[in-house]
Design an enzyme around this catalytic site. Structure first.
Site, PDB file in Angstrom:
ATOM      1  CE  LYS A 176     -15.901 -51.270  23.460  1.00 26.34           C
ATOM      2  NZ  LYS A 176     -16.713 -52.340  22.839  1.00 26.34           N
ATOM      3  CD  GLU A 182     -18.325 -38.552  13.996  1.00 27.10           C
ATOM      4  OE1 GLU A 182     -17.395 -39.233  14.487  1.00 27.10           O
ATOM      5  OE2 GLU A 182     -19.168 -39.027  13.197  1.00 27.10           O
ATOM      6  N   GLY A 235     -20.601 -50.664  22.236  1.00 26.00           N
ATOM      7  CA  GLY A 235     -20.888 -49.236  22.385  1.00 26.00           C
ATOM      8  C   GLY A 235     -22.359 -48.959  22.605  1.00 26.00           C
ATOM      9  NE  ARG A 236     -25.325 -52.882  18.421  1.00 33.15           N
ATOM     10  CZ  ARG A 236     -24.177 -53.117  17.807  1.00 33.15           C
ATOM     11  NH1 ARG A 236     -23.295 -52.135  17.640  1.00 33.15           N
ATOM     12  NH2 ARG A 236     -23.877 -54.333  17.346  1.00 33.15           N
ATOM     13  CD  GLU A 321     -23.868 -49.158  15.554  1.00 30.00           C
ATOM     14  OE1 GLU A 321     -23.533 -49.241  16.755  1.00 30.00           O
ATOM     15  OE2 GLU A 321     -23.722 -48.133  14.879  1.00 30.00           O
ATOM     16  CG  HIS A 352     -51.351 -34.519  14.746  1.00 31.34           C
ATOM     17  ND1 HIS A 352     -52.591 -34.017  14.475  1.00 31.34           N
ATOM     18  CD2 HIS A 352     -51.413 -35.038  15.989  1.00 31.34           C
ATOM     19  CE1 HIS A 352     -53.375 -34.187  15.532  1.00 31.34           C
ATOM     20  NE2 HIS A 352     -52.679 -34.798  16.474  1.00 31.34           N
ATOM     21  CE  LYS A 480     -16.930 -44.746  12.427  1.00 29.17           C
ATOM     22  NZ  LYS A 480     -16.580 -45.490  13.675  1.00 29.17           N
TER      23      LYS A 480
END
Ligand code: F6P
Length: 517
Positions: A176, A182, A235-236, A321, A352, A480
């Protein structure tokens, strides 16, 4: 006014204390084709009434209208949070235009059988939703092969490039902001990979999905190869946008459209259903009861469906977030516990792994069990076992096992009488541990879309009641900034900051030396 000082909150808290889980009551809500069973949650008429008063005190109706109509719902960034506009059957022109561009791009690629390989490069909301949809509907294999690359760890892009023919690979850069380190660094490696293979026009093999087409263009993405996102979509929440291009290429535009339709149906339910029958509202209230009154620190997500393994990180980002905030809209410290930690994995694997803790741990955690009534494979006995395990685990958490039951069990199984009383104590289950059961008739794009919208609106309602902004994420910026400074020190481009704590200073010096080789 701070939530804890609201008379309506105090009445809500008092009502919770009078509202045990009612084992003999079935509390089911049907919404947008899926069913929410709240029978495993605190409930009573008093709590229902207290909920209505609390929502009114928080101006819920106005807040919901603002959200659904594109008003400012994200007040610290002065923006709308209009993800519902991306999935409405009658979208605004810009949304409709991008939807058509995406569908045409995919139609052309399909007709030419182009792009056998897709490398989707994105992170967080530019990654989890696509990963979820492709794994949910492409688990049995797809003509196009998709590698997802999110992490800055070089092993991620190394794996992402491996095994693909550079000449038949499309690189999707989803970001966005188009500033995420990254994504840009991984994109650069993918470009170099194409160039090293002799691809004549490497940039032609990139598409970008971003709210900054100008920045994408400057990076080298050709005109016509950029699909738009908008600032009024968090963004999410971008799964509903062209970020899902990779989903469309991998498992079809029908899947994207189906998810949008299911989410739109949940939007309509959320907008219109009365409070007592409103699935997002009731799920939000149950979560607030468990987190802010009963004191559970986390929420476990247990999708009893192998295809939904990526649902857990998707919901983690959506919830944590959005609700991982400790300052209210006025800028004051919150006065009740907000956003729980969210964790989990598909059942039956979870049984498990950590269900021991859920059953006999000191705290335990509320569980959202998610299951499909009908399977899409041909082994009914497998599905029968899956359903049985889901229901059994939930019942065990609800009902528990008393000392008397455990003692009788020990004796019946031949444990010596002198040992049984001691061993029985180890086999007691507290019970009374809350859970939701969400039942999808089967896993379809529509039902998955409805499920994701259910969680989105639940998060919104909790934000309104807790008085926090669920649409910003200031907490992701600080790390960041520090990473930039430490990166420069590791590279020897800056002196080690004397303000570092001792441990950070030690490792910056050590890693800086080892990176020099
Ligand atoms: O984690 C922080 C965040 O901004 C998320 O909200 C977002 O989904 C992700 O990073 C990626 O951001 P972008 O899509 O701008 O690359």
């Amino acid at each position: 006014m701070a939530l804890a000082e609201l008379p309506e909150w105090n009445a809500f808290e008092a009502a919770v204390k009078e509202s045990p889980i009612q084992f003999d009551q079935l509390r089911l809500i049907s919404a947008a084709g899926i069913e929410l069973d709240l029978s495993g949650q605190s409930g009573s008429l008093a709590l229902t009434q207290a909920t209505e008063s609390l929502l009114a005190a928080r101006n819920f109706d106005d807040m919901r209208t603002r959200l659904l109509c594109g008003g400012v719902a994200n007040i610290t960034e002065d923006r709308a949070a209009w993800h519902t506009a991306l999935r409405t059957p009658a979208p605004v022109d810009v949304v409709s235009a991008e939807r058509q561009r995406l569908n045409e791009f995919v139609r052309l690629a399909d007709s030419e059988r182009r792009w056998r390989n897709i490398i989707h490069i994105g992170i967080g909301g530019s990654d989890w939703g696509v990963r979820l949809a492709v794994s949910a509907f492409g688990y049995a294999g797809t003509w196009r092969r998709v590698h997802f690359v999110a992490n800055i760890d070089g092993h991620a892009i190394q794996g992402g490039l491996a095994g693909f023919d550079p000449h038949d690979t499309l690189i999707v850069l989803a970001s966005k902001s188009f500033t995420t380190a990254e994504t840009l660094q991984n994109g650069q490696r993918a470009l170099e990979w194409l160039q090293a293979a002799g691809v004549e026009h490497p940039y032609e093999q990139f598409v970008a999905i971003t709210a900054r087409p100008d920045v994408a263009k400057a990076w080298g993405v050709p005109d016509g190869h950029t699909f738009k996102l908008w600032d009024w979509v968090g963004g999410r929440f971008s799964i509903w946008s062209a970020v899902s291009l990779t989903t469309a290429l991998a498992v079809s535009t029908d899947v994207v459209a189906g998810m949008q339709a299911g989410a739109a149906a949940m939007d309509a339910h959320f907008a219109q259903a009365p409070i007592a029958q409103n699935a997002p509202i009731q799920m939000a209230i149950a979560g607030i009861v468990n987190r802010s009154v009963l004191g559970y620190g986390s929420l476990n997500i247990a999708p009893y469906d192998f295809r939904l393994s990526n649902l857990v990180p998707y919901i983690q980002q959506l919830e944590m977030e959005s609700l991982g905030k400790s300052v209210d809209l006025a800028g004051d410290p919150v006065t009740v516990a907000t956003g729980p930690a969210v964790w989990g994995m598909p059942g039956t694997d979870a049984q498990h792994t950590f269900f021991q803790w859920l059953h006999q741990g000191i705290d335990g955690a509320p569980v959202d069990f998610i299951v499909c009534e009908h399977a899409d494979h041909g082994w009914p006995e497998h599905h029968q076992s899956l359903l049985a395990n889901c229901l059994a685990q939930r019942e065990a958490l609800l009902k528990g096992k008393t000392y008397e039951q455990a003692l009788a069990e020990c004796l019946a199984s031949g444990v010596p009488e002198d040992k049984a009383p001691w061993l029985a104590k180890h086999r007691v289950h507290a019970g009374g541990r809350p859970s939701n059961l969400i039942v999808l008739p089967r896993l379809s794009p529509y039902t998955l879309g409805a499920l994701l919208a259910l969680y989105e609106h639940k998060v919104f309602v909790q934000g309104v009641i807790w008085g926090i902004n669920p649409f910003d994420q200031w907490g992701v910026e600080y790390g960041k900034v520090l990473a930039k400074g430490i990166g420069a020190e590791l590279a020897g481009q800056a002196k080690i900051d004397p303000d570092h704590d001792a441990s950070t200073a030690h490792w910056v010096a050590r890693f800086g030396a080892s990176l020099k080789g």
